[in-house]
Write a protein that holds these residues in place. Structure first.
Motif, PDB file in Angstrom:
ATOM      1  N   ASP A   1      27.084   9.312  63.289  1.00  0.00           N
ATOM      2  CA  ASP A   1      26.077   8.951  64.294  1.00  0.00           C
ATOM      3  C   ASP A   1      26.440   7.633  64.973  1.00  0.00           C
ATOM      4  O   ASP A   1      26.379   7.506  66.197  1.00  0.00           O
ATOM      5  CB  ASP A   1      24.699   8.834  63.651  1.00  0.00           C
ATOM      6  CG  ASP A   1      24.224  10.124  63.008  1.00  0.00           C
ATOM      7  OD1 ASP A   1      24.798  11.186  63.309  1.00  0.00           O
ATOM      8  OD2 ASP A   1      23.287  10.055  62.193  1.00  0.00           O
TER       9      ASP A   1
ATOM     10  N   CYS B   1      29.377   8.145  67.253  1.00  0.00           N
ATOM     11  CA  CYS B   1      28.989   8.852  68.479  1.00  0.00           C
ATOM     12  C   CYS B   1      28.333   7.892  69.467  1.00  0.00           C
ATOM     13  O   CYS B   1      28.648   7.916  70.672  1.00  0.00           O
ATOM     14  CB  CYS B   1      28.056  10.003  68.148  1.00  0.00           C
ATOM     15  SG  CYS B   1      27.465  10.902  69.621  1.00  0.00           S
ATOM     16  N   TYR B   2      27.431   7.050  68.987  1.00  0.00           N
ATOM     17  CA  TYR B   2      26.759   6.105  69.882  1.00  0.00           C
ATOM     18  C   TYR B   2      27.780   5.160  70.517  1.00  0.00           C
ATOM     19  O   TYR B   2      27.714   4.877  71.720  1.00  0.00           O
ATOM     20  CB  TYR B   2      25.698   5.306  69.131  1.00  0.00           C
ATOM     21  CG  TYR B   2      24.866   4.431  70.049  1.00  0.00           C
ATOM     22  CD1 TYR B   2      23.645   4.873  70.543  1.00  0.00           C
ATOM     23  CD2 TYR B   2      25.313   3.166  70.447  1.00  0.00           C
ATOM     24  CE1 TYR B   2      22.887   4.089  71.405  1.00  0.00           C
ATOM     25  CE2 TYR B   2      24.579   2.376  71.308  1.00  0.00           C
ATOM     26  CZ  TYR B   2      23.361   2.845  71.773  1.00  0.00           C
ATOM     27  OH  TYR B   2      22.635   2.057  72.640  1.00  0.00           O
TER      28      TYR B   2
ATOM     29  N   GLN C   1      29.603   6.848  73.262  1.00  0.00           N
ATOM     30  CA  GLN C   1      28.753   6.955  74.455  1.00  0.00           C
ATOM     31  C   GLN C   1      28.614   5.606  75.149  1.00  0.00           C
ATOM     32  O   GLN C   1      28.611   5.523  76.383  1.00  0.00           O
ATOM     33  CB  GLN C   1      27.377   7.501  74.073  1.00  0.00           C
ATOM     34  CG  GLN C   1      27.384   8.901  73.502  1.00  0.00           C
ATOM     35  CD  GLN C   1      28.017   9.923  74.447  1.00  0.00           C
ATOM     36  OE1 GLN C   1      27.928   9.782  75.661  1.00  0.00           O
ATOM     37  NE2 GLN C   1      28.651  10.933  73.889  1.00  0.00           N
TER      38      GLN C   1
ATOM     39  N   ILE D   1      23.569   6.769  78.042  1.00  0.00           N
ATOM     40  CA  ILE D   1      23.695   6.740  76.580  1.00  0.00           C
ATOM     41  C   ILE D   1      22.548   7.504  75.940  1.00  0.00           C
ATOM     42  O   ILE D   1      22.749   8.338  75.047  1.00  0.00           O
ATOM     43  CB  ILE D   1      23.705   5.291  76.063  1.00  0.00           C
ATOM     44  CG1 ILE D   1      24.931   4.542  76.565  1.00  0.00           C
ATOM     45  CG2 ILE D   1      23.674   5.269  74.531  1.00  0.00           C
ATOM     46  CD1 ILE D   1      24.867   3.047  76.319  1.00  0.00           C
TER      47      ILE D   1
ATOM     48  N   ASN E   1      22.839  11.411  76.401  1.00  0.00           N
ATOM     49  CA  ASN E   1      23.900  12.062  75.640  1.00  0.00           C
ATOM     50  C   ASN E   1      23.740  11.890  74.134  1.00  0.00           C
ATOM     51  O   ASN E   1      23.974  12.831  73.365  1.00  0.00           O
ATOM     52  CB  ASN E   1      25.268  11.518  76.084  1.00  0.00           C
ATOM     53  CG  ASN E   1      25.582  11.893  77.516  1.00  0.00           C
ATOM     54  OD1 ASN E   1      25.222  12.972  77.973  1.00  0.00           O
ATOM     55  ND2 ASN E   1      26.252  11.005  78.230  1.00  0.00           N
ATOM     56  N   TYR E   2      23.315  10.689  73.706  1.00  0.00           N
ATOM     57  CA  TYR E   2      23.183  10.486  72.263  1.00  0.00           C
ATOM     58  C   TYR E   2      21.994  11.264  71.706  1.00  0.00           C
ATOM     59  O   TYR E   2      22.088  11.852  70.625  1.00  0.00           O
ATOM     60  CB  TYR E   2      23.037   9.004  71.925  1.00  0.00           C
ATOM     61  CG  TYR E   2      22.920   8.786  70.436  1.00  0.00           C
ATOM     62  CD1 TYR E   2      24.030   8.954  69.610  1.00  0.00           C
ATOM     63  CD2 TYR E   2      21.691   8.497  69.834  1.00  0.00           C
ATOM     64  CE1 TYR E   2      23.928   8.811  68.230  1.00  0.00           C
ATOM     65  CE2 TYR E   2      21.584   8.354  68.468  1.00  0.00           C
ATOM     66  CZ  TYR E   2      22.706   8.519  67.669  1.00  0.00           C
ATOM     67  OH  TYR E   2      22.594   8.387  66.305  1.00  0.00           O
TER      68      TYR E   2
ATOM     69  N   TYR F   1      22.967  14.825  71.218  1.00  0.00           N
ATOM     70  CA  TYR F   1      23.774  14.953  69.995  1.00  0.00           C
ATOM     71  C   TYR F   1      22.905  14.862  68.751  1.00  0.00           C
ATOM     72  O   TYR F   1      23.015  15.679  67.820  1.00  0.00           O
ATOM     73  CB  TYR F   1      24.838  13.851  69.962  1.00  0.00           C
ATOM     74  CG  TYR F   1      25.297  13.487  68.572  1.00  0.00           C
ATOM     75  CD1 TYR F   1      26.287  14.228  67.923  1.00  0.00           C
ATOM     76  CD2 TYR F   1      24.710  12.425  67.879  1.00  0.00           C
ATOM     77  CE1 TYR F   1      26.682  13.905  66.632  1.00  0.00           C
ATOM     78  CE2 TYR F   1      25.107  12.098  66.588  1.00  0.00           C
ATOM     79  CZ  TYR F   1      26.092  12.842  65.974  1.00  0.00           C
ATOM     80  OH  TYR F   1      26.470  12.535  64.682  1.00  0.00           O
TER      81      TYR F   1
END
Length: 232
Positions: free
Chosen positions: A32, A35-36, A39, A80, A83-84, A87
């Motif tokens: 996680d 991923c952030y 982004q 951000i 998209n986050y 996810y």
């Protein structure tokens, strides 16, 4: 009632906080956090925003960013978030919002830039997650203080002024962590981000007020009303 427009000026750093809804976690696993950060890297590049510092906490995010133009920061954060959250919801089989309303932001004058950067990178220590900032994997401390590569980080001019060479800048920056941030400064950083105004010198605040036509200083908390005295 319409929301007040943000304090937003081109090429002026901003301290940003975004919290999870109702204090809930917005990161559960290392994937996680990664991923952030991906982004954030993509969005900051897309909208020409320079990221100077960050700390991803389990239930909120701190960023120190200089946008190249008005509106760039809002576009970056929207990208951000979109998209986050997609996810996160797909990963954890959930729906709905992840963040607690709009992100908070305040302008930061050059004289407060480095102390705000330290405040951000010390957040994991103040929260009791680690004993020292170098032990936290999800902040910019390892880059700014130790020189570990981080494609996200763009050093601010105030940081680069700490030394003639990058090694000198890092050494001076590390040494600044040996001193506690004064309680009054901690109070001001928190008050200004909460009220979303302009933290800096009086001259800086005057420039912001002249540019935006709005009062830039934080208003102190109201004192309790005095009870009427009973005549004896």
């Amino acid at each position: 009632m319409p929301r007040s427009p943000r304090f937003d000026l081109a090429c002026v750093p901003q301290h940003i906080i975004q919290r999870g809804q109702d204090g809930h976690a917005c990161f559960y696993s290392p994937a996680d956090y990664r991923c952030y950060l991906v982004q954030l890297l993509h969005a900051s590049s897309r909208w020409d925003c320079a990221v100077h510092a960050y700390a991803l906490m389990p239930n909120h995010v701190h960023l120190l960013v200089t946008p190249s133009h008005v509106g760039a920061l809002a576009h970056m954060m929207q990208a951000i978030g979109r998209n986050y959250v997609s996810y996160f919801n797909a990963t954890y089989h959930r729906t709905g919002t992840l963040w607690e309303g709009r992100f908070k932001s305040c302008l930061i004058g050059d004289d407060y830039l480095l102390v705000c950067q330290r405040y951000i990178e010390l957040n994991p220590v103040r929260a009791g997650l680690v004993g020292e900032p170098s032990a936290y994997a999800w902040s910019s401390y390892a880059c700014n203080a130790l020189g570990l590569p981080d494609p996200m980080i763009v050093p601010h001019a105030r940081y680069l002024a700490l030394g003639k060479y990058l090694e000198q800048c890092m050494r001076a920056y590390r040494q600044s962590f040996e001193l506690d941030i004064e309680p009054e400064v901690l109070r001001d950083i928190r008050m200004y981000i909460q009220q979303q105004r302009a933290l800096g010198s009086l001259a800086f605040q005057a420039r912001v007020e002249a540019a935006l036509g709005r009062y830039a200083r934080a208003r102190p908390a109201h004192r309790p009303r005095k009870q009427p005295q009973v005549m004896q």
